[in-house]
Write an enzyme that holds these catalytic residues in place. Sequence first.
Site, PDB file in Angstrom:
ATOM      1  N   LEU A 110      53.431  49.484  22.273  1.00  0.00           N
ATOM      2  CA  LEU A 110      53.388  48.484  23.340  1.00  0.00           C
ATOM      3  C   LEU A 110      53.657  49.080  24.725  1.00  0.00           C
ATOM      4  O   LEU A 110      54.682  49.734  24.948  1.00  0.00           O
ATOM      5  CB  LEU A 110      54.426  47.387  23.049  1.00  0.00           C
ATOM      6  CG  LEU A 110      54.480  46.227  24.062  1.00  0.00           C
ATOM      7  CD1 LEU A 110      53.188  45.437  24.046  1.00  0.00           C
ATOM      8  CD2 LEU A 110      55.680  45.331  23.778  1.00  0.00           C
ATOM      9  N   ASP A 111      52.731  48.845  25.661  1.00  0.00           N
ATOM     10  CA  ASP A 111      52.897  49.229  27.074  1.00  0.00           C
ATOM     11  C   ASP A 111      53.127  50.729  27.255  1.00  0.00           C
ATOM     12  O   ASP A 111      53.753  51.163  28.232  1.00  0.00           O
ATOM     13  CB  ASP A 111      54.054  48.454  27.729  1.00  0.00           C
ATOM     14  CG  ASP A 111      53.807  46.951  27.729  1.00  0.00           C
ATOM     15  OD1 ASP A 111      52.625  46.548  27.723  1.00  0.00           O
ATOM     16  OD2 ASP A 111      54.781  46.189  27.692  1.00  0.00           O
ATOM     17  N   ALA A 112      52.651  51.523  26.303  1.00  0.00           N
ATOM     18  CA  ALA A 112      52.912  52.966  26.362  1.00  0.00           C
ATOM     19  C   ALA A 112      51.636  53.792  26.474  1.00  0.00           C
ATOM     20  O   ALA A 112      51.687  55.013  26.447  1.00  0.00           O
ATOM     21  CB  ALA A 112      53.692  53.394  25.124  1.00  0.00           C
TER      22      ALA A 112
END
Lengths: 284, 284, 284, 284
Positions: free
Chosen positions: B227-229
């Site tokens: 996530l969001d990486a």
Amino acid sequence: MERAYRLIISCPDQIGIVAAVSDFIAGHRGWITEAHHYTDPASQWFFMRYVVRAESLPFGIDELQRLFTPVAERFGMQWRVHDTGVRKRVVLLASRQAHCLSDLLYRWRSGEMAMDIPCVLSNHDDLRGYVQWHGLRYCHFPVDPARKVDHFRAVEQALAETAPDLIVLARYMQILPEPICARYPGRIINIHHSFLPSFVGARPYHQASARGVKLIGATCHYVTAELDAGPIIEQDVVRVGHHNTVEDMIRLGKDVEKQVLARGLRFHLEDRVLLHGNKTIVFA
Amino acid sequence: MERAYRLIISCPDQIGIVAAVSDFIAGHRGWITEAHHYTDPASQWFFMRYVVRAESLPFGIDELQRLFTPVAERFGMQWRVHDTGVRKRVVLLASRQAHCLSDLLYRWRSGEMAMDIPCVLSNHDDLRGYVQWHGLRYCHFPVDPARKVDHFRAVEQALAETAPDLIVLARYMQILPEPICARYPGRIINIHHSFLPSFVGARPYHQASARGVKLIGATCHYVTAELDAGPIIEQDVVRVGHHNTVEDMIRLGKDVEKQVLARGLRFHLEDRVLLHGNKTIVFA
Amino acid sequence: MERAYRLIISCPDQIGIVAAVSDFIAGHRGWITEAHHYTDPASQWFFMRYVVRAESLPFGIDELQRLFTPVAERFGMQWRVHDTGVRKRVVLLASRQAHCLSDLLYRWRSGEMAMDIPCVLSNHDDLRGYVQWHGLRYCHFPVDPARKVDHFRAVEQALAETAPDLIVLARYMQILPEPICARYPGRIINIHHSFLPSFVGARPYHQASARGVKLIGATCHYVTAELDAGPIIEQDVVRVGHHNTVEDMIRLGKDVEKQVLARGLRFHLEDRVLLHGNKTIVFA
Amino acid sequence: MERAYRLIISCPDQIGIVAAVSDFIAGHRGWITEAHHYTDPASQWFFMRYVVRAESLPFGIDELQRLFTPVAERFGMQWRVHDTGVRKRVVLLASRQAHCLSDLLYRWRSGEMAMDIPCVLSNHDDLRGYVQWHGLRYCHFPVDPARKVDHFRAVEQALAETAPDLIVLARYMQILPEPICARYPGRIINIHHSFLPSFVGARPYHQASARGVKLIGATCHYVTAELDAGPIIEQDVVRVGHHNTVEDMIRLGKDVEKQVLARGLRFHLEDRVLLHGNKTIVFA
């Protein structure tokens, strides 16, 4: 800059605070040149900063404080008055890198930044000549990695002797022990070379490069016992790209660091920063 | 915009790559209008983007690809050619908030952004009328929190049917399951409403307000399973202060989100973004 | 947003103004949620904006005005009170380009911008469908270059009929005749596509390209009889380089134009802009 | 930084230039670390900057120049090669204000900026001590307003003796006479304290304050005979508001001036700036 008194107030919000304070000032024919107030909606806490021309009042700071006390007590205020004629005493801590220190010394010697600098402390001797050219005292306390405690004892004692109003970590690369932090709450300013809360701790530009961010930044904040977690005063960023190496980032970052530190320090020196828990009110 | 071929190359760095590619183009009297190359110093990996006027070459894209293959093989290139006359097919996923979707649809209908939009998918029906006014297909797949799997199955099938070149999460508030992410590597773009890596996950503006940062931002990145990486394409920030509520931040952030998403999407549509591990090369 | 009264004051600076106003509000148990004041040092003119919760006062706006009048007269104030429950009537003038208009309509329909739009006027019919989809009235008054006077007569009449509080030139490419400007002083907002005072007049992006500037900008200002010379409300810039064509500048500039216009308009709608000669006080 | 040769080329655009140059470099096993090229679409003029590791070539700069000459002649190139091992000689001209000079001297002594400073010239003696602390020569040539010619004759002679590669006007408040400008075309850099073309000439911050702009800026440009009209290298801005006095603008502007001058100078020192009529190509 004309001499003035800065009246800094915080208290629970209530009807009538501004009326009471402005009545008080007007009643003594005080001339207000700057006025800010703000109420935090979540906590219902009120913050205020008034600047009054010293010569417009018929008395000095002692009488001002004596007469204002009943008003302050009525509203349960935390308050203080600063006389702009009294410069704050600011001790600078540095290491080997000169960019922030040079920038602050320029602003000091050009008269842009109103402060006295009782001394510059460092764990290295590199910047001695430059500092001493300015006629300032330079204290070199080396760090023995096996006995850091000696360094910090020397720092603590030097600070105690100079009785600073403020301590500025101008890229001082050591982590101040908790007792020193605790002794100067809201009076130690650090410049961290990242856009916090990203990249806490060591080598933030290496972290930024590894993550591939497109902007890097710097953060000026008050130092608390928790590393890089204190109240933020000021931040800014600069654009980087894939072609920028870590060395480029370090170089570009220096320009942001010194600007952000200078702005944050100026806000503090002008009593524009009010603490509210782990956040700041900045009446810029 | 005149028709052109975009030649995108990456390979281990070696002497002679640029000479070989530019010899090849010049040998066929090709007219280069844009040229970028870059070698990552750590990995010694080479990246290149050339734009050649289609009409300057004596053949079409198939022959271009056939003739270039030996050059590519000599250097072990990963490469592709894009014909600017063929628009990318972009599926937009949204939820209830209209700011990013409205912005992209304006750019699409004004001709500023060269793409085809086979459909807009959403877990809510709110934006149907607006999307359909544009003559676009709108698919509403509601989310039953107890059976999210149904929603994602419908999304996955709709995506498969539209065969998109790119999927844009335009403030689609769901986390795409790993299999969908895996099926479209480097082909799903998200706009996250924080300056990553700060404030991963839910309610980043609330997190930002709690931390008391002085700038808030947005990040356009490729979606990966974590996530969001994923690799960051573009970021930007806007200044906030103590007087800005979370609601203010949400409003101010919207303007940054739509700008950052539009810029990131444009970079992708113009084949300016090359992936390199978890980072991007952006030939802007 | 909770209903509130905005009290806007300007007058010669004197001791006791803030005390008198805050006494008045506090005396009626009014709850101030925002407060700004400022004295221009050159002219010694005082400016003030107070926001008071409507429900905290024991009376409505008429009684507020009646009771405040003696205070205002004592200090020779120019003043007004705005009720946030009464939306301003804003007429939009456009031409063919949709970027500013689309942006404003999005902000209006999403509820971000509190205003009523009695109609959109244009010298072209291009945007009719888009405007009418929003349920808004669209008036098309073509311009015959040989008889521009007819166009402006129609515009003037339509304005008179709609009785607007504000007129917004959202990339309306005509120069308003002096009588219309004179009829709505401080009530016509324009977005000029340059960083004024650079590049007054026509084709500013062409001028910027010819001069080789490294930043281009946009300016939101009040319209006066002198072209592009009225009081500036807001400005911003974006970076450009040698590789950006005039067409690129036009595209990049659109994003700045719509942001700057939206910010300037919002400041006006919230009564944050006070005129002072040819300059503005913006209590942002 | 590793030693490298910078090859700077401009010529009429033709097919095969990049191929010929990269063939030449690759044929000698040269390792290119940076490469930029650009064709101005209006003039069809081609610009190129290649950086090649010195040690990757089997010969030195003289042989490189000799061997490249036939290639250059074939395409009618204006060209030059710079050896990064040879520092440019930069003469600084200043007046009384120290901000730009201090900033440049910091960058010089920290090794951030690769240049030699044969001397600092000034019409005042104020900065002598600071400059001399750096071990640099300081020449004070006072200006008699009735006989400015004496000052400029002294400046001209000092310049001639130091044989500078570049002259930097670091807030030198005099207007250089046309003959000096003409003698060093493309080799005199000035920092003007406004966002040109706004506010040409004297007291730009006063002009900016009078016009009520919301951003102020600085411009780094080459000096030509026409005041403040030479090719722009770099610009930037900072936000101001109604509450900022002219004195504030001067202070805020200093930070922009020194940043913009440092960036522009760095671009020049790294041979990133190519002149094209009254505009610059900046391969940043």
